[in-house]
Design a protein around this motif. Sequence first.
Motif, PDB file in Angstrom:
ATOM      1  N   TYR A  19       0.376  -1.189  -0.030  1.00  0.00           N
ATOM      2  CA  TYR A  19       0.153   0.314  -0.637  1.00  0.00           C
ATOM      3  C   TYR A  19       0.792   1.446  -0.072  1.00  0.00           C
ATOM      4  O   TYR A  19       0.558   2.116  -0.645  1.00  0.00           O
ATOM      5  N   ASN A  20       1.417   1.440   1.508  1.00  0.00           N
ATOM      6  CA  ASN A  20       2.713   2.442   0.697  1.00  0.00           C
ATOM      7  C   ASN A  20       3.583   3.028  -0.408  1.00  0.00           C
ATOM      8  O   ASN A  20       3.548   3.955  -0.587  1.00  0.00           O
ATOM      9  N   GLU A  62       0.770   3.832  -3.387  1.00  0.00           N
ATOM     10  CA  GLU A  62       0.503   5.459  -2.786  1.00  0.00           C
ATOM     11  C   GLU A  62       1.919   6.250  -3.083  1.00  0.00           C
ATOM     12  O   GLU A  62       1.750   7.293  -3.678  1.00  0.00           O
ATOM     13  N   LYS A  63       3.199   5.854  -2.659  1.00  0.00           N
ATOM     14  CA  LYS A  63       4.272   7.177  -3.267  1.00  0.00           C
ATOM     15  C   LYS A  63       4.237   7.013  -4.558  1.00  0.00           C
ATOM     16  O   LYS A  63       4.758   7.747  -4.766  1.00  0.00           O
ATOM     17  N   TYR A  64       3.960   6.125  -5.401  1.00  0.00           N
ATOM     18  CA  TYR A  64       4.473   6.480  -6.509  1.00  0.00           C
ATOM     19  C   TYR A  64       2.626   6.641  -6.751  1.00  0.00           C
ATOM     20  O   TYR A  64       2.907   6.794  -8.731  1.00  0.00           O
ATOM     21  N   ARG A  65       2.005   7.157  -6.760  1.00  0.00           N
ATOM     22  CA  ARG A  65       0.694   7.954  -7.178  1.00  0.00           C
ATOM     23  C   ARG A  65       0.104   6.881  -7.710  1.00  0.00           C
ATOM     24  O   ARG A  65      -0.854   7.124  -8.692  1.00  0.00           O
ATOM     25  N   LEU A  66       0.338   5.370  -7.463  1.00  0.00           N
ATOM     26  CA  LEU A  66      -1.610   4.426  -8.362  1.00  0.00           C
ATOM     27  C   LEU A  66      -2.352   3.772  -7.443  1.00  0.00           C
ATOM     28  O   LEU A  66      -2.568   4.253  -6.303  1.00  0.00           O
ATOM     29  N   ASP A  67      -3.440   3.667  -8.034  1.00  0.00           N
ATOM     30  CA  ASP A  67      -4.552   3.150  -7.439  1.00  0.00           C
ATOM     31  C   ASP A  67      -4.625   2.035  -6.766  1.00  0.00           C
ATOM     32  O   ASP A  67      -4.551   1.173  -7.772  1.00  0.00           O
ATOM     33  N   ASP A  71      -5.386  -1.295  -8.785  1.00  0.00           N
ATOM     34  CA  ASP A  71      -3.579  -1.726  -9.004  1.00  0.00           C
ATOM     35  C   ASP A  71      -2.989  -3.552  -7.520  1.00  0.00           C
ATOM     36  O   ASP A  71      -2.746  -3.821  -8.494  1.00  0.00           O
TER      37      ASP A  71
END
Length: 412
Positions: free
Chosen positions: A118-119, A122-127, A131
Amino acid sequence: MNVKLRLTIMNFLQFFIWGSWLISLGGYMMGELHFDGGQTGKIFATMGVASVFMPGLLGIVADRWINAERLLGICHLTGAGLLLYASTLTSYHSMYWVMLLNMMVYMPTLALTNAVSYNALEKYRLDIIKDFPPIRVWGTVGFICAMWAVDLSGISRSSLQLYVGAAAAFLLGIYSFTLPACKPSKNQKKTILSAFGLDALSLFKQKKMAIFFIFSMLLGAALQITNTFGGSFLDSFKSIPEYADSFGVLHPNILLSISQMSETLFILAIPFFLKRFGIKQVMLMSMFAWVLRFGLFGLGNPGSGLVLLILSMIVYGMAFDFFNISGSLFVEKETTPSIRASAQGLFMIMTNGLGAIIGGNASGWVVDHFTHKGITDWPAAWFVFAGYALTIGILFAIVFKYKHETEEYSEK
């Protein structure tokens, strides 16, 4: 390397470790090591013991002091050493304590793997919603691949299966240190009570939630029974000439792996069933699927009854996932944000903790009860388990009151 590919490798190895021994270790212990059903059940119950407190404890460590990916690596490197040591043991007491220690470092990694995933997404701005599922499904693929590898290499009834698990744990342990940093939250206010789901105990004041959690524990007792004794059951046919050379006896792990294949399909069906039928009906489907899972084991055999065993593997996906995942979604929906994480922890404790402890010990007692002079009356044992699941299902249908609204689980 693409972050989704990196997380896919992590999830693959995470469940490859478990798949290398979870389904076949019971057969090895009851066969090669001559442990009885009670001893085997107690060793598998160590998963429940570890699940009661270790995920909460290490969750606090990851939240406050150590990067989650580093803690993940430390756990797996420790687990690699413990599995390697377990492969050398032949006494019940030694095996019990080493496997308990192994479970204490492995069970928390299930949550840590999710946290790292999850981190990173989120860090790479993915859904995350879009995803993560395709990444997570490779965990199930890893579990299946490990089962097949152990089976086809002919080591499913030997200590070498633990070598495979140890090697995979070592690889993931090293690999974990290369994953995107998942740092502790400086503003983390998570308490000991919330980590163990104890501040969600207030939910027991609600009759609906109290009934749900109690039945979660009772059904949780059934989750690992076929994993514990399925291999030993198929091994019992080796002494019968009619079945000795059948596919199910020669390749038990491959036959049992159909269960995990079924999981991947039923996971995808959960949103439809929840929206159409609601949590009560979906939970009932799970409970009665457990009746079929056990009952078909009791009726089937690796010869003319092979189709019954295959059907039992297919319904496993509904039995396992309709309970675990749907139950988690129900807890998510019925709790407030302030105790949501704690409520999920409480659900895990009731199912994979207390439920697994009860199931591991009770199922071992049942198998021993139907074992005389080293020969187990497996149909009788499976029918007892089926009767248990049937009783739970009937009682749940009567006492759990819940009105389903079609819009509840619609996509936002």
